[in-house]
Design a protein around this motif. Sequence first.
Motif, PDB file in Angstrom:
ATOM      1  N   GLY A 200       0.814  -1.271   0.177  1.00  0.00           N
ATOM      2  CA  GLY A 200      -0.318   0.010  -0.105  1.00  0.00           C
ATOM      3  C   GLY A 200       0.940   1.221   0.031  1.00  0.00           C
ATOM      4  O   GLY A 200       1.620   1.584   0.956  1.00  0.00           O
ATOM      5  N   ILE A 201       0.750   2.165  -1.015  1.00  0.00           N
ATOM      6  CA  ILE A 201       1.473   3.337  -1.122  1.00  0.00           C
ATOM      7  C   ILE A 201       0.139   4.403  -0.981  1.00  0.00           C
ATOM      8  O   ILE A 201      -0.599   4.556  -1.910  1.00  0.00           O
ATOM      9  CB  ILE A 201       2.256   3.230  -2.506  1.00  0.00           C
ATOM     10  N   ASP A 202       0.612   5.254  -0.280  1.00  0.00           N
ATOM     11  CA  ASP A 202      -0.262   6.233   0.010  1.00  0.00           C
ATOM     12  C   ASP A 202      -0.441   7.228  -1.194  1.00  0.00           C
ATOM     13  O   ASP A 202       0.125   7.352  -1.870  1.00  0.00           O
ATOM     14  CB  ASP A 202       0.370   7.422   1.199  1.00  0.00           C
ATOM     15  N   ALA A 203      -1.959   7.694  -1.225  1.00  0.00           N
ATOM     16  CA  ALA A 203      -2.202   8.156  -2.401  1.00  0.00           C
ATOM     17  C   ALA A 203      -1.490   9.527  -2.839  1.00  0.00           C
ATOM     18  O   ALA A 203      -0.937   9.548  -4.152  1.00  0.00           O
ATOM     19  CB  ALA A 203      -3.545   8.985  -2.223  1.00  0.00           C
ATOM     20  N   ARG A 204      -0.807  10.166  -1.813  1.00  0.00           N
ATOM     21  CA  ARG A 204       0.076  11.418  -2.473  1.00  0.00           C
ATOM     22  C   ARG A 204       1.370  11.051  -2.879  1.00  0.00           C
ATOM     23  O   ARG A 204       2.126  11.890  -3.736  1.00  0.00           O
ATOM     24  CB  ARG A 204       0.400  12.220  -1.070  1.00  0.00           C
ATOM     25  N   ASN A 205       1.721   9.748  -2.858  1.00  0.00           N
ATOM     26  CA  ASN A 205       3.027   9.254  -3.425  1.00  0.00           C
ATOM     27  C   ASN A 205       2.933   8.361  -4.669  1.00  0.00           C
ATOM     28  O   ASN A 205       3.546   7.921  -5.165  1.00  0.00           O
ATOM     29  CB  ASN A 205       3.818   8.499  -2.177  1.00  0.00           C
TER      30      ASN A 205
ATOM     31  N   THR B   3       4.408   9.476  -8.065  1.00  0.00           N
ATOM     32  CA  THR B   3       5.830   9.296  -8.290  1.00  0.00           C
ATOM     33  C   THR B   3       6.361   7.786  -8.042  1.00  0.00           C
ATOM     34  O   THR B   3       7.156   7.376  -8.691  1.00  0.00           O
ATOM     35  CB  THR B   3       6.618   9.798  -6.871  1.00  0.00           C
TER      36      THR B   3
ATOM     37  N   VAL C 164       6.327   4.875   5.118  1.00  0.00           N
ATOM     38  CA  VAL C 164       6.945   6.056   4.999  1.00  0.00           C
ATOM     39  C   VAL C 164       5.954   7.165   4.110  1.00  0.00           C
ATOM     40  O   VAL C 164       5.871   8.177   4.061  1.00  0.00           O
ATOM     41  CB  VAL C 164       8.529   5.969   4.446  1.00  0.00           C
ATOM     42  N   SER C 165       5.156   6.184   2.959  1.00  0.00           N
ATOM     43  CA  SER C 165       4.591   7.068   2.033  1.00  0.00           C
ATOM     44  C   SER C 165       3.338   7.483   2.694  1.00  0.00           C
ATOM     45  O   SER C 165       2.832   8.670   2.197  1.00  0.00           O
ATOM     46  CB  SER C 165       4.005   5.912   1.023  1.00  0.00           C
ATOM     47  N   GLY C 166       3.133   7.037   3.949  1.00  0.00           N
ATOM     48  CA  GLY C 166       1.802   7.562   4.488  1.00  0.00           C
ATOM     49  C   GLY C 166       2.519   8.876   5.547  1.00  0.00           C
ATOM     50  O   GLY C 166       1.531   9.527   6.024  1.00  0.00           O
ATOM     51  N   ILE C 167       3.655   9.161   5.690  1.00  0.00           N
ATOM     52  CA  ILE C 167       4.174  10.122   6.449  1.00  0.00           C
ATOM     53  C   ILE C 167       4.457  11.644   5.535  1.00  0.00           C
ATOM     54  O   ILE C 167       4.176  12.613   5.952  1.00  0.00           O
ATOM     55  CB  ILE C 167       5.334   9.812   7.100  1.00  0.00           C
ATOM     56  N   LEU C 168       5.232  11.289   4.431  1.00  0.00           N
ATOM     57  CA  LEU C 168       5.558  12.428   3.581  1.00  0.00           C
ATOM     58  C   LEU C 168       5.614  11.979   2.267  1.00  0.00           C
ATOM     59  O   LEU C 168       5.918  10.974   1.882  1.00  0.00           O
ATOM     60  CB  LEU C 168       6.871  13.105   4.144  1.00  0.00           C
ATOM     61  N   PRO C 169       5.725  13.080   1.219  1.00  0.00           N
ATOM     62  CA  PRO C 169       6.101  12.626  -0.102  1.00  0.00           C
ATOM     63  C   PRO C 169       7.597  12.026  -0.194  1.00  0.00           C
ATOM     64  O   PRO C 169       8.394  12.887   0.318  1.00  0.00           O
ATOM     65  CB  PRO C 169       5.931  14.104  -0.776  1.00  0.00           C
TER      66      PRO C 169
END
Lengths: 224, 246
Positions: free
Chosen positions: A115-120, A123, B59-64
Amino acid sequence: MPPPTFASQGQLAVMHRTTDLYRACMSLAAEGRSLLRENEGMKRLGLNAQVMAAHTGQNGGSLEVIVAEIGRLSTSIRETLGSIVALVPTLNEASISTLHRSHLRTSYALGSEAGIDARNQVTYQANFDGLCSQLEADLASLENDLAATGVLLCDLERIAQQIPPVASLIRIVVAEIHLKSEELLGTVADLALFHELLDGKIERMREISRRAQERIGELRGGMA
Amino acid sequence: MKVHKLVEGTEHAWYVLGRDSERTESVIDTNEYLIVGENEALFCDPGGTEIFPQVVSAVSGILPLEKIRHFLCSHQDPDVFSSLPLWMGLCPEATIHLSWVWKTFVAHYGHEYVDRFQTLPDEGGRIYLGRREFEFVPAHYLHSSGNIHLYDPALKVLFTGDVGAALLPEGTTSLFVEDFGQHVSYMEAFHRRWMPSERARDVWLERVRALEIDFLCPQHGSIFRGEDVGKFLDWFAGLSLGSATA
């Protein structure tokens, strides 16, 4: 017990295929090098015949034909094998790079699964796509080298087919000139052995090359 | 994998990632420390390839991700930074700080990124995240011959690599040392075996005793906080090291 990090069977299969592809490329290179060493034996047979010709006086003319034939075969085999061995550095480089990038690809894919957070995601995906393009370029390079190896193996097979006629020629000459030469008849036996070895090696290299091409196809399918 | 904000100041915060329940049990559990400033971040010992998927996900949940501009590789071990090429792909602007001793060795993880290595001299050095200054603290021979720790004077945090490391029992969930007396049993054998030099230990202790430390953060095991920091330093000072040569 926690599940293994490489939880995805699909990713695990990709890893195994890439490792097998790498192994196949390395084996192909090793077979080519070993055959090149074996070909030194052909040179020795040529030299033996040359020595016999020098000792045979007026009948030396027939033997010189044999010497020339063995020399020609040895040179053709050496040149063809040399071309195969010349592909080894690029084959090595592309297969190591494929192995390395495939491992990276697996880790990135597992990161996506975790799972990769939406904001990343943009990229992350761009990086993943870039890596896949490089991996595809590696596979294409391997495919080209394997195709070139295939052509060279056909050439080698054609050359190998000329060995039995040379052996027959030696038998005829020995009979015609009533030459009591165990050495020349030994050369016939050695030629037959070398022919057998060459045929076996060519078949083995074809088989390895086929396996490598299959793995490339599977990897492409797995990446689609 | 647990993600915990360790401490936060006005301009930056420390995060710890660890207790990865999804890792295969054949790899040692590690703590990763991420320092996030306003515009950039520093990642201390981001971990090995095997745990990269969990770490990058957390880490992807913490910052770009591209905000990570610095990595500290405290020493050369694979659990410290064998994930190097994976992070370099995601953080194209990042520099890797490591002891000069290990430059050509760590390059085995990804030689194509060697131009992004910033080697540190034996005396250590300084680095800034925005206006905040951090200190690369020498910790050579603890256990590696080129070992670097990181001190944050603003938030009084010391990242110590393998110093203070403990091999915790399966199922331990707390990120902090709860009972120092019991915790000693998890770290004693590790320190006796992995740490080779009492002289190096004494030099390091003299250096770090001069620092104000609220959190002492090892790469394995639990974090020491408050009084436990002093207890650890005292305990370590009296320990006989290099057990394999005994």
